[in-house]
Design a protein around this motif. Structure first.
Motif, PDB file in Angstrom:
ATOM      1  N   PHE A 160       0.524  -1.387  -0.102  1.00  0.00           N
ATOM      2  CA  PHE A 160      -0.159   0.008  -0.089  1.00  0.00           C
ATOM      3  C   PHE A 160       0.610   1.259   0.012  1.00  0.00           C
ATOM      4  O   PHE A 160       1.295   1.708   1.267  1.00  0.00           O
ATOM      5  N   GLU A 161       1.127   1.519  -1.027  1.00  0.00           N
ATOM      6  CA  GLU A 161       2.329   2.890  -1.157  1.00  0.00           C
ATOM      7  C   GLU A 161       1.905   3.370  -2.323  1.00  0.00           C
ATOM      8  O   GLU A 161       1.694   2.772  -3.609  1.00  0.00           O
ATOM      9  N   GLY A 162       1.512   5.078  -2.162  1.00  0.00           N
ATOM     10  CA  GLY A 162       0.784   5.460  -3.625  1.00  0.00           C
ATOM     11  C   GLY A 162       1.717   6.788  -3.910  1.00  0.00           C
ATOM     12  O   GLY A 162       2.851   6.762  -2.647  1.00  0.00           O
ATOM     13  N   ASP A 163       1.813   7.688  -4.537  1.00  0.00           N
ATOM     14  CA  ASP A 163       2.322   9.379  -4.177  1.00  0.00           C
ATOM     15  C   ASP A 163       1.758  10.234  -3.448  1.00  0.00           C
ATOM     16  O   ASP A 163       1.073  10.041  -2.159  1.00  0.00           O
ATOM     17  N   TRP A 164       2.698  11.191  -2.978  1.00  0.00           N
ATOM     18  CA  TRP A 164       2.259  12.111  -2.081  1.00  0.00           C
ATOM     19  C   TRP A 164       1.552  12.956  -2.281  1.00  0.00           C
ATOM     20  O   TRP A 164       1.581  13.619  -3.409  1.00  0.00           O
ATOM     21  N   ARG A 165       0.505  13.639  -1.348  1.00  0.00           N
ATOM     22  CA  ARG A 165      -0.397  14.158  -1.339  1.00  0.00           C
ATOM     23  C   ARG A 165      -0.391  14.983  -0.029  1.00  0.00           C
ATOM     24  O   ARG A 165       0.040  15.088   0.914  1.00  0.00           O
ATOM     25  N   ALA A 166      -0.457  16.502  -0.768  1.00  0.00           N
ATOM     26  CA  ALA A 166      -0.194  17.854  -0.189  1.00  0.00           C
ATOM     27  C   ALA A 166      -1.657  17.805   1.311  1.00  0.00           C
ATOM     28  O   ALA A 166      -2.259  17.518   0.997  1.00  0.00           O
ATOM     29  N   LEU A 167      -0.581  17.987   2.022  1.00  0.00           N
ATOM     30  CA  LEU A 167      -1.629  18.121   3.416  1.00  0.00           C
ATOM     31  C   LEU A 167      -2.098  19.364   3.823  1.00  0.00           C
ATOM     32  O   LEU A 167      -3.556  19.845   4.520  1.00  0.00           O
ATOM     33  N   GLY A 168      -1.125  20.754   3.089  1.00  0.00           N
ATOM     34  CA  GLY A 168      -1.501  21.883   3.805  1.00  0.00           C
ATOM     35  C   GLY A 168       0.254  22.814   3.653  1.00  0.00           C
ATOM     36  O   GLY A 168       0.924  22.059   3.815  1.00  0.00           O
ATOM     37  N   GLU A 169      -0.066  24.108   4.351  1.00  0.00           N
ATOM     38  CA  GLU A 169       1.265  24.932   4.421  1.00  0.00           C
ATOM     39  C   GLU A 169       1.352  25.102   5.250  1.00  0.00           C
ATOM     40  O   GLU A 169       0.212  25.850   5.823  1.00  0.00           O
ATOM     41  N   THR A 170       2.044  25.825   5.713  1.00  0.00           N
ATOM     42  CA  THR A 170       2.299  27.085   6.782  1.00  0.00           C
ATOM     43  C   THR A 170       3.809  27.811   7.321  1.00  0.00           C
ATOM     44  O   THR A 170       4.531  27.196   6.236  1.00  0.00           O
ATOM     45  N   ARG A 171       3.999  28.543   7.614  1.00  0.00           N
ATOM     46  CA  ARG A 171       5.164  29.856   8.540  1.00  0.00           C
ATOM     47  C   ARG A 171       5.806  29.260   9.614  1.00  0.00           C
ATOM     48  O   ARG A 171       5.368  27.949  10.243  1.00  0.00           O
ATOM     49  N   ALA A 172       7.071  28.798   9.334  1.00  0.00           N
ATOM     50  CA  ALA A 172       7.247  27.797  10.242  1.00  0.00           C
ATOM     51  C   ALA A 172       9.051  28.749  10.454  1.00  0.00           C
ATOM     52  O   ALA A 172       9.479  29.562   9.594  1.00  0.00           O
ATOM     53  N   ARG A 173       9.878  27.893  11.038  1.00  0.00           N
ATOM     54  CA  ARG A 173      11.176  28.144  11.781  1.00  0.00           C
ATOM     55  C   ARG A 173      12.102  27.031  11.599  1.00  0.00           C
ATOM     56  O   ARG A 173      11.639  26.106  11.906  1.00  0.00           O
ATOM     57  N   LEU A 174      12.663  27.126  10.514  1.00  0.00           N
ATOM     58  CA  LEU A 174      13.726  25.953  10.168  1.00  0.00           C
ATOM     59  C   LEU A 174      15.442  25.699  10.663  1.00  0.00           C
ATOM     60  O   LEU A 174      15.753  26.977  10.206  1.00  0.00           O
ATOM     61  N   THR A 175      15.577  24.990  11.220  1.00  0.00           N
ATOM     62  CA  THR A 175      17.574  25.315  11.976  1.00  0.00           C
ATOM     63  C   THR A 175      18.161  24.841  12.295  1.00  0.00           C
ATOM     64  O   THR A 175      17.491  23.286  12.458  1.00  0.00           O
ATOM     65  N   PRO A 176      19.324  24.071  11.151  1.00  0.00           N
ATOM     66  CA  PRO A 176      20.290  22.786  10.864  1.00  0.00           C
ATOM     67  C   PRO A 176      20.195  22.574  12.689  1.00  0.00           C
ATOM     68  O   PRO A 176      21.144  22.980  13.605  1.00  0.00           O
ATOM     69  N   THR A 177      20.965  21.116  12.908  1.00  0.00           N
ATOM     70  CA  THR A 177      21.187  21.012  13.754  1.00  0.00           C
ATOM     71  C   THR A 177      22.244  20.372  13.651  1.00  0.00           C
ATOM     72  O   THR A 177      23.952  20.593  14.906  1.00  0.00           O
ATOM     73  N   ARG A 178      22.544  19.253  13.455  1.00  0.00           N
ATOM     74  CA  ARG A 178      23.647  18.442  12.733  1.00  0.00           C
ATOM     75  C   ARG A 178      23.927  17.527  11.793  1.00  0.00           C
ATOM     76  O   ARG A 178      22.675  17.974  10.704  1.00  0.00           O
ATOM     77  N   GLY A 179      24.827  16.945  11.501  1.00  0.00           N
ATOM     78  CA  GLY A 179      24.950  16.452   9.660  1.00  0.00           C
ATOM     79  C   GLY A 179      25.494  14.962  10.655  1.00  0.00           C
ATOM     80  O   GLY A 179      25.973  15.163  12.093  1.00  0.00           O
ATOM     81  N   GLY A 180      25.804  14.147   9.928  1.00  0.00           N
ATOM     82  CA  GLY A 180      26.504  13.026   9.925  1.00  0.00           C
ATOM     83  C   GLY A 180      26.510  12.108   8.702  1.00  0.00           C
ATOM     84  O   GLY A 180      25.944  12.421   7.571  1.00  0.00           O
ATOM     85  N   GLU A 181      26.987  11.184   9.217  1.00  0.00           N
ATOM     86  CA  GLU A 181      27.257   9.650   7.528  1.00  0.00           C
ATOM     87  C   GLU A 181      27.055   8.157   8.504  1.00  0.00           C
ATOM     88  O   GLU A 181      27.480   8.314   9.665  1.00  0.00           O
ATOM     89  N   THR A 182      25.633   7.791   7.536  1.00  0.00           N
ATOM     90  CA  THR A 182      25.906   5.939   7.879  1.00  0.00           C
ATOM     91  C   THR A 182      26.023   5.467   6.640  1.00  0.00           C
ATOM     92  O   THR A 182      26.552   6.312   5.406  1.00  0.00           O
TER      93      THR A 182
END
Length: 113
Positions: free
Chosen positions: A25-47
């Motif tokens: 049971f896997e299909g395409d992504w559908r939009a739920l809605g948009e909003t204003r936000a604050r994005l801040t990077p926290t850390r990076g990593g590698e696996t």
């Protein structure tokens, strides 16, 4: 909690549940809605995945609490409205101070869906 400068705009998306006839049971992504936000990077990593080094970046996303943002969970994803190529998987959501005013979402960019 203090007020944030909500300078980013994000869209929340949820995968449609579509049966493929083989029990998946896997299909395409559908939009739920948009909003204003604050994005801040926290850390990076590698696996290491399948013998190859994969880079990942973690981000904190602060949004105002609403019916939309409270309905979003780890099965959903976040897309940058200004640059739709930037997509994050949601790893955790929570109301840290319990006042239902702000929601923190911990995101991961560059990982498998």
């Amino acid at each position: 909690m203090k007020s944030f400068d909500l300078r980013d705009r994000v869209r929340f998306e949820r995968r449609q549940d579509l049966a493929d006839g083989f029990g998946n049971f896997e299909g395409d992504w559908r939009a739920l809605g948009e909003t204003r936000a604050r994005l801040t990077p926290t850390r990076g990593g590698e696996t290491v995945i399948a013998g190859r080094l994969q880079g990942k970046a973690s981000w904190d996303l602060w949004v105002q609490s609403s019916n939309l943002t409270r309905s979003v969970g780890p099965d959903d994803r976040v897309v940058d409205v200004r640059d739709p190529e930037r997509v994050w998987n949601i790893r955790w959501t929570g109301d840290l101070d319990g006042d239902r005013r702000w929601i923190l979402m911990q995101l991961e960019e560059g990982s498998a869906e």
